[in-house]
Design an enzyme around this catalytic site. Structure first.
Site, mmCIF file in Angstrom:
data_model
loop_
_atom_site.group_PDB
_atom_site.id
_atom_site.type_symbol
_atom_site.label_atom_id
_atom_site.label_comp_id
_atom_site.label_asym_id
_atom_site.label_seq_id
_atom_site.Cartn_x
_atom_site.Cartn_y
_atom_site.Cartn_z
ATOM 1 N N GLU A 190 0.957 -0.997 -0.070
ATOM 2 C CA GLU A 190 -0.038 0.121 -0.012
ATOM 3 C C GLU A 190 0.891 1.121 0.122
ATOM 4 O O GLU A 190 1.774 1.291 0.995
ATOM 5 C CB GLU A 190 -0.790 0.089 1.298
ATOM 6 N N ASP A 235 -0.191 4.498 0.475
ATOM 7 C CA ASP A 235 -0.385 5.428 1.477
ATOM 8 C C ASP A 235 -0.669 4.901 2.520
ATOM 9 O O ASP A 235 -0.352 3.615 3.052
ATOM 10 C CB ASP A 235 -1.540 5.941 0.872
ATOM 11 N N GLY A 295 -6.312 1.428 5.203
ATOM 12 C CA GLY A 295 -7.557 1.814 5.582
ATOM 13 C C GLY A 295 -8.017 2.475 4.096
ATOM 14 O O GLY A 295 -9.410 2.258 4.112
ATOM 15 N N ALA A 316 -15.213 17.886 -8.153
ATOM 16 C CA ALA A 316 -15.836 16.689 -7.859
ATOM 17 C C ALA A 316 -16.457 16.002 -9.006
ATOM 18 O O ALA A 316 -17.816 16.009 -9.021
ATOM 19 C CB ALA A 316 -16.828 17.033 -6.617
ATOM 20 N N ARG A 323 -14.568 9.525 -9.768
ATOM 21 C CA ARG A 323 -13.387 8.750 -9.358
ATOM 22 C C ARG A 323 -13.032 7.864 -10.776
ATOM 23 O O ARG A 323 -13.860 7.359 -11.441
ATOM 24 C CB ARG A 323 -13.895 8.038 -8.084
ATOM 25 N N HIS A 335 -44.763 2.957 15.762
ATOM 26 C CA HIS A 335 -45.481 4.320 15.555
ATOM 27 C C HIS A 335 -45.068 5.285 16.653
ATOM 28 O O HIS A 335 -45.229 4.846 17.991
ATOM 29 C CB HIS A 335 -46.971 3.949 15.664
#
Length: 468
Positions: free
Chosen positions: A32, A34, A37, A271, A274, A445
């Protein structure tokens, strides 16, 4: 060359596989570049939802007068909020790395990795140059994804701008007075909500006519209408250029008809989706087949085109959700680690968008249903339910789409706690329940779950309207 029983490429969902494999007695290499996670923990869903919780609190205070409460916001400690989330995230990632280093059967390479051939990976040295080579007969490829920056936008190499990676890791500086968000998908919607409630004036420039236009059209329209009340929306425009005009940052965008607009802000946030990291891992050297967007192609057992190589998570592109990636990790442990052949399934797969209002969704949208399929639609508004009407629900509702045999084709919720409400139907679908079962199940309810039940009662004609 060091040989292992299994190499895992990618430390997000891949970390689950690596850990399980060592429990099975395998000697494992985990590569990995980076922090462990993956995107979700470090630059995605976990930090974003922590930040969005602060935004939700701020929004509640700002709207308190609607409920007879006199409250105001004197200040928002933006940098403290962002830095606090970043520090918590870093500590969690380091704890994962420490556990990996303490595992006698696991070798953790926190470095760049690139395929050399089908079963050999070159791991970079400390200086970034080519280092040692490792190999294994079995490789699990969980290489993740990164923000997509469209090549069609001129100026991305000359202008400093933000992506979700910077916005969610504390690498942002102060709160911008004016923020221009490029994109109209879930990242754009979530980040716009956060920055707006922190105090930024937000302009969203998106190419679609509605925000989150991959969602059911009724849901997307409701979100768009709600966001138009809070933000400056410039929809139906494709960004063609960005520039730095002496401090102010500007984007130029064009509509299909050729109309051109310029929008400026103190900061830009791109944004626009990806893309898979398959190129960074040099999959071509291994002969691993990808589709036209770079996603690794897999079969029903998550096997790639190369024997002994499996792919999971964002890199495979089956679903780009952490929860689907974790499910795929369970299957690949069975198949790659234990030598079984379990066909991957995604029963009751749902997803959520944590904007304001929230979205929870599963199954097909109405636009995705084939023309020859007979179906019915039932909707139920939050305002028609006791607790829902008491909340600032922004016109929220639940929508159930059911075929003529009672099969649940799709369910879509927009409004408070939608991300939680959708799981009632997710569980029902996974258990094989039909629409009538959901409609007839006794609900507390006046809990918000009655909004979902109401949609199913209407589509199945079960009983009369619920009591208020």
């Amino acid at each position: 060359m060091k040989e292992y029983d299994l190499i895992v490429l990618g430390g997000g969902t891949g970390n689950i596989v690596a850990s399980e494999a060592t429990e099975e007695g395998l000697n494992v290499a985990l590569v990995e570049r980076d922090r462990l996670g993956g995107t979700c923990l470090n630059r995605g869903c976990n930090p974003s939802k922590r930040l969005i919780h602060s935004a939700n609190v701020a929004e509640t205070v700002r709207n308190a007068d609607r409920f007879g409460v006199d409250a105001s916001i004197d200040d928002v400690a933006f940098e403290d909020i962002v830095n606090g989330v970043a520090e918590t995230t870093a500590k969690t990632a380091e704890a994962k790395a420490e556990r990996a280093r303490e595992n006698d059967r696991l070798t953790f390479y926190q470095a760049e990795g690139r395929f050399v051939d089908e079963h050999t990976v070159e791991v970079s040295g400390d200086d970034g140059t080519g280092g040692k080579r490792i190999s294994a007969d079995r490789i699990v490829f969980a290489g993740g994804s990164r923000p997509l920056i469209p090549d069609s936008i001129d100026g991305t190499d000359r202008v400093n701008f933000l992506t979700s990676a910077e916005a969610l890791t504390g690498d942002i500086g102060g709160l911008p007075d004016r923020l221009v968000v490029v994109g109209g998908g879930y990242i754009a919607v979530e980040m716009s909500h956060f920055f707006s409630q922190m105090g930024s004036d937000v302009t969203i420039v998106g190419h679609g006519e509605m925000l989150v236009d991959r969602e059911d059209a009724d849901i997307a329209q409701q979100v768009t209408d709600a966001y138009r009340e809070e933000h400056d929306l410039r929809l139906g425009y494709t960004v063609t250029e960005m520039a730095d005009d002496g401090g102010a940052k500007r984007v130029t965008a064009e509509s299909e008809s050729g109309e051109e607009i310029d929008v400026s802000g103190d900061e830009l946030l791109v944004a626009t989706g990806r893309q898979p990291n398959s190129d960074l891992w040099n999959v071509s050297a291994a002969g691993i087949e990808t589709d036209e967007k770079g996603f690794v192609e897999t079969d029903e057992y998550l096997r790639t085109s190369v024997d002994g190589v499996w792919a999971i998570g964002d890199i495979a592109g089956n679903y780009m959700f952490k929860h689907s990636g974790d499910k795929e990790a369970e299957y690949v442990v069975e198949n790659a680690v234990r030598g079984n052949e379990r066909e991957v399934t995604y029963p009751g797969m749902a997803h959520a968008i944590f904007g304001s209002p929230e979205i929870g969704s599963l199954g097909k949208t109405e636009g995705e249903i084939a023309d020859d399929v007979e179906y019915e639609v039932g909707t139920f508004a939050y305002d028609d339910q006791a607790l829902g009407a008491a909340l600032d629900n922004k016109g929220g509702f639940a929508k159930a789409i059911v075929d003529e045999d009672g099969e649940i084709l799709g369910v879509h919720v927009v409004g408070p706690e939608a991300s939680a409400l959708i799981h009632e139907v997710s569980t029902a679908v996974a258990a094989g329940a039909d629409a009538t079962t959901v409609a007839e199940t006794i609900h507390v309810h006046p809990a918000l779950s009655e909004v979902v039940q109401g949609a199913f009662r209407r589509v199945t004609d079960v009983s009369a309207e619920m009591s208020p």
